[in-house]
Design an enzyme around this catalytic site. Structure first.
Site, short mmCIF file in Angstrom:
data_model
loop_
_atom_site.label_atom_id
_atom_site.label_comp_id
_atom_site.label_asym_id
_atom_site.label_seq_id
_atom_site.Cartn_x
_atom_site.Cartn_y
_atom_site.Cartn_z
N SER A 314 1.06 -1.29 -0.21
CA SER A 314 -0.51 -0.35 0.07
C SER A 314 1.19 0.91 0.01
O SER A 314 1.40 1.57 -0.66
CB SER A 314 -1.26 0.06 1.46
OG SER A 314 -1.97 0.76 1.30
N ASP A 325 8.91 4.56 -11.23
CA ASP A 325 8.52 6.01 -12.72
C ASP A 325 9.12 7.34 -12.89
O ASP A 325 9.17 7.10 -13.87
CB ASP A 325 6.83 5.94 -12.37
CG ASP A 325 5.97 4.91 -12.36
OD1 ASP A 325 6.66 4.12 -12.82
OD2 ASP A 325 4.59 4.96 -12.37
N LYS A 339 -1.72 -3.92 -2.97
CA LYS A 339 -2.54 -3.79 -2.84
C LYS A 339 -3.41 -2.43 -3.22
O LYS A 339 -2.06 -0.88 -2.63
CB LYS A 339 -2.56 -3.42 -1.47
CG LYS A 339 -4.04 -2.99 -0.46
CD LYS A 339 -4.49 -1.59 0.09
CE LYS A 339 -5.61 -1.15 0.56
NZ LYS A 339 -5.60 -0.05 1.24
#
Length: 482
Positions: A314, A325, A339
């Site tokens: 999470s 990224d 999650k």
């Protein structure tokens, strides 16, 4: 139910921590008209069942108990993270993010009528007793957990500090159940730990994302820089089950350029459409000074490695995905938990002495490049197992293994899940012997940390020889291995 705007909380934790509910972040939630017809036939059926139970059950049942059980079942059938919070759970939720609470220090979730360990928290009774991620709790003292609602199991594991409890667990690789005796304690979670690995190289571990995580991280980084300029940093998110959304945004903002996108959320309501960026408004909870304003400018460019594993969930995945990224860090370790949904805490009864609420999945979250990691997880840039011989037994449960989990909406990802599921079944026919010698994260015996240091120094990294057979959100292109 009121149609006005009520205060609620958005969740980026996973499961429930025994002794408190999962962490939250303040947001707003609007109740809206359904615009659909009232399901009269279904309501009539419900009332008939309610009346039949009241009239015919072998023992008298209070109306309140029946209604709460009905609500619990309605939410539990949606996904593993939606749930009804009774008074005790709701009160625990409201105090838990301060980093101190009563319990065992174990993150658990429901899985097909059983109680599965997501991760033990560092320096807690559960961690000291040897509870592992992936353990299945089959008995609590003298009560079996099969078919037991998760909330009931959590209540059994809660209790006053210094009281004993016995957990019987099933563990992969063990021929018989293990009986583990623990003593409940006041859990004080130190969110951020740090030390110098060697001159010029710092180790930062975030164990859970709490209210003071960003402030503590900034302070400890400042202290590390007082010892001299840093050549590299290892950020350890292994076994971090998540926590507060604003804390995840703040930790990411430490290393990212100002206003860089950290995470976006998307759901059915207007409130669910959000972009969270590396700006004080998205990580500061007070109107005071920016906790990150006084960090050295070099922190934005210092070489960075992030360690992750199957219990990184999470909020941890938000940080890992953002840094991956933006090509700001190299991710090393094993596939994360997967999650990728957001839960909102919606108060139902605001009685001070007996409040109740529901925890409802309201959105999915996406990394800056638009990847959804739901039921997949994030694949590290360099897959490195716990030891040179392989992963420790137990670190294998993920979101995709939980009953009723939300599917990933990306068709290609779903197809990958199907393909790798077959690989997983095939691999299960040939069980491997996992190494039993475990180490403490951040110590001289930490194999993955050694590989992270090799990466920072441009030395060869001992990567896994065979990829894990579980689908994962593919990593964006990165620099090659040294």
């Amino acid at each position: 139910m009121s149609r006005g705007r009520l205060r609620s909380w958005s969740l980026v934790g996973v499961g429930v921590i025994v002794g408190l509910s999962i962490s939250y972040g303040l947001t707003a939630y609007a109740f809206r008209d359904n615009h659909g017809p009232i399901p009269l036939e279904e309501i009539r059926e419900f009332t008939e069942v309610f009346g039949a139970i009241k009239a015919n059950y072998v023992e008298p049942v209070e109306d309140r108990k029946l209604m709460q059980e009905a609500i619990s079942g309605m939410l539990a059938g949606l996904d593993p993270h939606s749930a009804f919070l009774d008074s005790d759970a709701f009160k625990d939720l409201q105090v838990g993010t301060q980093g101190e609470f009563g319990g065992l220090g174990i993150e658990v979730g429901a899985e097909d009528g059983a109680v599965r360990v997501i991760a033990p928290i560092d320096d807690t009774p559960a961690a000291r007793a040897g509870i592992r991620a992936g353990d299945l709790i089959i008995k609590i003292d003298d009560k079996f957990t099969r078919g037991m609602p998760l909330g009931d199991a959590i209540k059994l594991m809660r209790g006053k500090p210094r009281t004993p409890i016995t957990l019987t667990i099933a563990r992969k690789g063990e021929n018989a159940p293990l009986e583990i005796k623990l003593v409940r304690d006041v859990i004080r979670v130190q969110s951020v730990k740090s030390h110098m690995i060697e001159p010029g190289y710092a180790f930062l571990r975030v164990t859970q994302f709490q209210e003071r995580t960003v402030d503590d991280l900034a302070r400890q980084l400042g202290d590390l820089y007082k010892q001299g300029p840093l050549k590299g940093i290892v950020l350890d998110l292994r076994n971090d089950p998540g926590g507060l959304l604003h804390a995840a945004v703040g930790v990411s903002a430490v290393f990212l350029p100002p206003d860089a996108t950290v995470v976006t959320t998307d759901g059915r309501t207007e409130d669910a459409h959000r972009r969270y960026a590396a700006i004080p408004a998205d990580y500061q909870r007070t109107h005071g000074d920016d906790a990150l304003a006084h960090l050295p400018h070099e922190i934005k460019t210092v070489p960075l490695v992030v360690l992750v594993n199957g219990a990184s969930a999470s909020a941890s995945e938000i940080v890992a995905g953002a840094l991956q990224d933006h090509k700001r860090a190299t991710l090393i370790g094993t596939q994360t938990f997967g999650k990728g949904s957001v839960q909102t805490i919606i108060p139902i009864r605001n009685d001070r002495d007996n409040p109740t609420a529901i925890k409802l999945t309201t959105a999915r979250y996406f990394t800056p490049s638009g990847r959804s990691i739901q039921a997949q997880g994030i694949a590290p840039d360099l897959q490195v197992e716990d030891t040179a011989e392989g992963n420790f037994a137990g670190l294998n449960v993920r979101e995709a293994d939980l009953a009723h989990h939300l599917e990933n909406q990306n068709a290609a990802a779903l197809e990958a899940v199907k393909v790798t599921a077959g690989q997983k079944d095939e691999a299960a026919e040939k069980p491997a012997v996992a190494p039993q010698r475990r180490y403490e994260f951040g110590t001289a015996d930490d194999f993955q940390l050694k590989q992270a240091m090799n990466r920072l120094k441009g030395l060869p990294v001992d990567t896994a020889k065979v990829k894990e057979s579980v689908a994962a959100s593919p990593a964006p292109p990165t620099v090659p291995t040294h």
